[in-house]
Design an enzyme around this catalytic site. Structure first.
Site, PDB file in Angstrom:
ATOM      1  N   GLY A  17       0.823  -1.192   0.000  1.00  8.38           N
ATOM      2  CA  GLY A  17       0.000   0.000   0.000  1.00  8.38           C
ATOM      3  C   GLY A  17       0.859   1.243   0.000  1.00  8.38           C
ATOM      4  N   GLY A  46       0.482   5.955  -0.599  1.00  8.34           N
ATOM      5  CA  GLY A  46      -0.309   7.161  -0.467  1.00  8.34           C
ATOM      6  C   GLY A  46      -1.582   7.163  -1.278  1.00  8.34           C
ATOM      7  N   GLY A  70      -3.382   4.262  -2.151  1.00  8.50           N
ATOM      8  CA  GLY A  70      -4.273   3.144  -1.902  1.00  8.50           C
ATOM      9  C   GLY A  70      -3.516   1.850  -1.693  1.00  8.50           C
ATOM     10  CB  SER A  71      -4.492  -1.251  -0.252  1.00  7.60           C
ATOM     11  OG  SER A  71      -4.427  -0.504   0.947  1.00  7.60           O
ATOM     12  CE  LYS A  83      -1.733   2.636  -5.899  1.00  6.48           C
ATOM     13  NZ  LYS A  83      -0.851   1.901  -5.011  1.00  6.48           N
ATOM     14  CG  ASP A 108       5.425   8.336  -3.214  1.00  4.44           C
ATOM     15  OD1 ASP A 108       6.391   8.595  -2.472  1.00  4.44           O
ATOM     16  OD2 ASP A 108       4.515   7.563  -2.898  1.00  4.44           O
TER      17      ASP A 108
END
Length: 825
Positions: free
Chosen positions: A501, A503, A505-506, A521, A619
């Site tokens: 997971g 920022g 979602g998982s 996702k 990210d």
């Protein structure tokens, strides 16, 4: 006769007839090729001989890759004049100095180089190491008399030319094959525009459907191909030459070991393909036009092109393919034909119209009037037996008197509605067929018991769900598939197997009914953030981005408030698992780590510099670098910062929770550019070297910051291998470790203008660019042991944030770095 005397004579005779028997790369004037004989370039990469495509009975003189499976063909001599028997055909040098293809039954050559060679010097034909076949005087190897690079078929090789000779008024044109098994001259070609400094693609040599845009000398790119800016700094260098003798485009590769070709594909797209040895396949590096349906009349007459489904081409209602065999070979140029002939009158048994919405209308409409109604427009079409369709909107009535050509199906309702003229039977058959099925269904339902009915209903639901899922999985191979939420729920066992997971979602592992493994996702932070139409538009943009070092988006789900993205599954997980977990993980060798660093840089450079709009990842960290079965790195979650839109500010809170990867501009509040990704990438490089997190808090609550420690060790002259991951036991190239550490230091400079671009990063990793050791950034020295630094934490009060930010800005305002060597690059 002595045996010792016989063997040399026998060998000379055999080699005289079969040049390939001694591995030759040339054919002399007294030699020829026939049957299975070939010549091979000196390096063994290319081979020339008789080539038979697919299941056909035709043979062609061709050049192909010998060392690559599949025999990818790069050049064909007699593409429109095949021979049927290679054993009675010969490729030889004729008495007038030309290279010719002849047969025992033909009095004239099947193919010839057509030279006017008036000298008595003996000539030879040689297959060079770059795949170029040259005819030259045997006594001199300087200027060839003829070369295949000046007469390309569908492929432009590195250092080949595509353009126009002002001396001979001859052109070099790339023309597609007819289909996958017929290398004859196809419908699509790319050539130099004789009226402007640009290149254009044509359909049937008449309709232009793509342009490179004019050449911009200052930027060394074509105005409509900004990708060239990326290609010039990465694997390739494209050049445009325009002088008094010729005008052409050519390209070269930076690394001679790279195997690549530029192909005018049967799809009508120009494709740059690169051979990936690790996966034994050709990888699409870039293509133009970007979408298949932008190719003019790709689907032929009475067919529509749908970019969101495979196959792209579909016959209109009431039509069938002219040739099913050709369609199976990806040759849709023949289009479709009517199932039933028109009666040329209206009424109950006459012609009717089927409604086809959301269309890009066909070419060559005939305008009727602005004042007619839709009924009058339909009548105007019915009155003329040659009328095939009509459309009516606010602009008036338009009718077509020719075959419908170049139609596209749109995914939304932005297109026009087309009314297609059909025989009444082709329109009514849909309704009557539906009524028959309804009656049968009701009869069967009434005749069966309740238990059987329930069982049948369950079976039908299961079958339809599986069929829909299999269809979506099949579409995933080349285009985005749309999944139902319940299908993904089933594939992931109600999202029970979590892979990770972040920022956005998982991620959950799933298995489709056809055994395809996926990673789904759930975008947990963007519920209600976007409407259906906007979400699909953004996802389509991400889905069109393809690169060997980017995780491929396979499909999506958008139902109610649920938003999911379906990706290809990466069996070796994320990079952080192999770097930081010490148990049950494979130790990455230095060679693999270097490959991961280089591949990741290529993926980011593609996002920053090749895409029409620069995509900033925002990210970059080991968790977002995934590894396939061959440990090829693939950047994940790219484009999500753009996708979440206004919700992105909330996601940033989570991103700031990832300590140690944030560029200073995140903290100071300055605008974020692609250089923020460069900073994060530099931080990740240190972790690839050390095999540990950059930030480590000891039991004594003391913060160890690896970049500061490592760079200090290097500047003090210590052995660079001392900072290497201990698990590697010093097994690494010292020069490469030093280069990566220097590069990481360059990437994390305080001022973004002093950081390299990702294109320059790739050049450094490939050994094409060098630079002096940068000074250690002031912020890294300042915050190296400061556990309260906002660079490493995000959950602090606004007062603390303001204090820390002000302190940082003050400390870095006068920072100076000795970057003279770098700035010159």
């Amino acid at each position: 006769m002595n045996v010792k005397n016989i063997l040399p004579v026998l060998c000379s005779v055999l080699c005289f007839q079969i040049p390939s028997c001694f591995g030759a790369d040339s054919v002399a004037a007294n030699e020829y090729l026939t049957g299975d004989q070939t010549i091979v370039s000196a390096t063994g990469l290319f081979e020339l001989g008789f080539y038979k495509p697919g299941n056909t009975s035709n043979y062609y003189i061709a050049i192909w890759y010998k060392k690559i499976p599949g025999n990818a063909v790069i050049w064909i001599a007699n593409r429109d004049k095949p021979v049927s028997d290679k054993y009675v055909s010969k490729l030889r040098i004729s008495s007038d100095g030309n290279l010719v293809l002849v047969t025992n039954v033909s009095k004239t050559p099947i193919w010839s180089t057509n030279l006017n060679y008036n000298r008595s010097e003996p000539v030879e034909v040689v297959l060079l190491n770059d795949g170029n076949l040259v005819l030259r005087e045997k006594s001199s190897s300087s200027s060839p008399l003829w070369q295949s690079f000046e007469h390309p078929t569908d492929t432009l090789m590195p250092d080949g030319k595509l353009g126009f000779s002002k001396v001979t008024n001859s052109t070099q044109i790339l023309t597609s094959w007819k289909n996958l098994q017929d290398p004859g001259t196809g419908l699509f070609n790319i050539e130099r525009d004789l009226n402007a400094s640009q290149f254009i693609m044509l359909w049937n040599k008449t309709e232009q459907y793509w342009s490179s845009g004019l050449w911009v000398p200052d930027q060394q790119i074509f105005s409509l191909i900004p990708e060239l800016r990326f290609l010039k700094t990465q694997l390739y260098s494209f050049s445009y030459v325009d002088n008094e003798n010729e005008s052409y485009i050519t390209y070269s590769v930076h690394n001679p070991s790279i195997v690549t070709r530029l192909v005018m594909d049967v799809s009508g797209q120009l494709k740059q393909l690169t051979w990936l040895e690790s996966s034994k396949q050709w990888v699409l590096f870039w293509s133009q036009p970007g979408q298949q349906c932008e190719v003019y009349s790709y689907c032929g007459t009475f067919a529509t092109c749908n970019q969101s489904s495979l196959p792209y081409c579909h016959c209109l209602q009431g039509f069938v393919p002219n040739s099913v065999m050709e369609w199976n070979l990806n040759d849709y140029s023949g289009g479709c034909t009517r199932k039933n002939k028109l009666i040329c009158e209206g009424g109950k048994n006459g012609d009717k119209f089927s409604v086809s919405p959301s269309k890009v209308l066909p070419e060559h409409p005939h305008f009727v009037s602005t004042s007619t109604t839709v009924g009058e427009c339909e009548s105007a079409c019915l009155r003329n037996c040659s009328c095939t369709a009509y459309a009516f909107d606010d602009n008036g009535c338009f009718v077509w008197f020719v075959d419908l050509l170049n139609m596209r199906q749109l995914a939304d309702d932005s297109g026009k509605t087309l009314h297609i003229r059909l025989a009444a039977s082709d329109v009514d058959v849909q309704t009557s067929s539906g009524n028959v099925k309804l009656v049968i269904g009701v009869t069967v339902g009434l005749g069966m018991g309740l238990v059987v009915a329930v069982f049948g209903l369950v079976f039908v639901i299961y079958y339809r769900q599986k069929r829909r899922f299999l269809k979506a999985a099949k579409n995933m191979q080349h285009s985005l598939a749309r999944f139902a939420y319940r299908d993904l729920q089933s594939a992931t066992k109600n999202f029970s197997q979590k892979l990770g997971g972040g920022g956005f979602g998982s991620v959950f592992k799933g298995i489709l009914p056809d055994s395809t493994v996926i990673a789904a996702k759930k975008l947990e932070r963007m519920k209600h953030a976007q409407g259906e139409k906007q979400f699909r538009a953004e996802v389509s943009t991400i889905g069109m981005i393809q690169h060997v070092n980017l995780v491929r988006l396979r499909g999506f789900c958008s139902e109610g408030s649920e938003r999911l993205l379906v990706y290809e599954y990466m069996p070796n997980g994320s990079l952080n698992t192999h770097l930081f977990k010490r148990e049950n993980t494979q130790i990455l060798s230095w060679i693999v780590r270097h490959q991961i660093a280089t591949g990741t840089a290529r993926g980011l450079a593609y996002l920053h510099e090749k895409c029409r709009d620069c995509i900033i990842h925002c990210d970059i960290k080991p968790e977002n670098i995934l590894l396939d079965a061959e440990f090829c790195p693939k950047v994940a979650d790219f484009g999500l910062a753009k996708l979440v839109g206004r919700e992105f500010s909330r996601v940033l809170t989570t991103i700031r929770g990832t300590r140690g990867y944030l560029a200073p501009e995140w903290i100071s509040g300055d605008a974020i550019t692609a250089k923020a990704d460069v900073y994060s990438y530099g931080m990740m490089l240190f972790e690839i070297v050390s095999g540990r997190r950059n930030i480590h808090i000891t039991n004594e609550a003391r913060l160890d910051f690896f970049p500061t420690w490592a760079l200090t060790k290097i500047t003090e002259g210590e052995d660079v291998l001392s900072i290497l991951d201990p698990r590697l036991e010093g097994e690494a190239e010292k020069e490469e470790v030093m280069r990566i550490c220097k590069l990481a230091c360059w990437c994390i400079q305080d001022e973004e203008s002093q950081r390299p671009s990702m294109g320059q990063v790739v050049q450094v990793l490939e050994g094409l660019l060098d630079f002096d050791m940068p000074t250690i950034p002031r912020s890294i020295q300042m915050f190296g042991g400061n556990t309260d630094s906002p660079m490493f934490f995000s959950e602090f009060s606004s007062t603390q944030y303001a204090t820390q930010t002000t302190s940082y800005a003050s400390a870095t305002q006068n920072t100076t770095t000795n970057m003279n060597a770098i700035s010159q690059l």
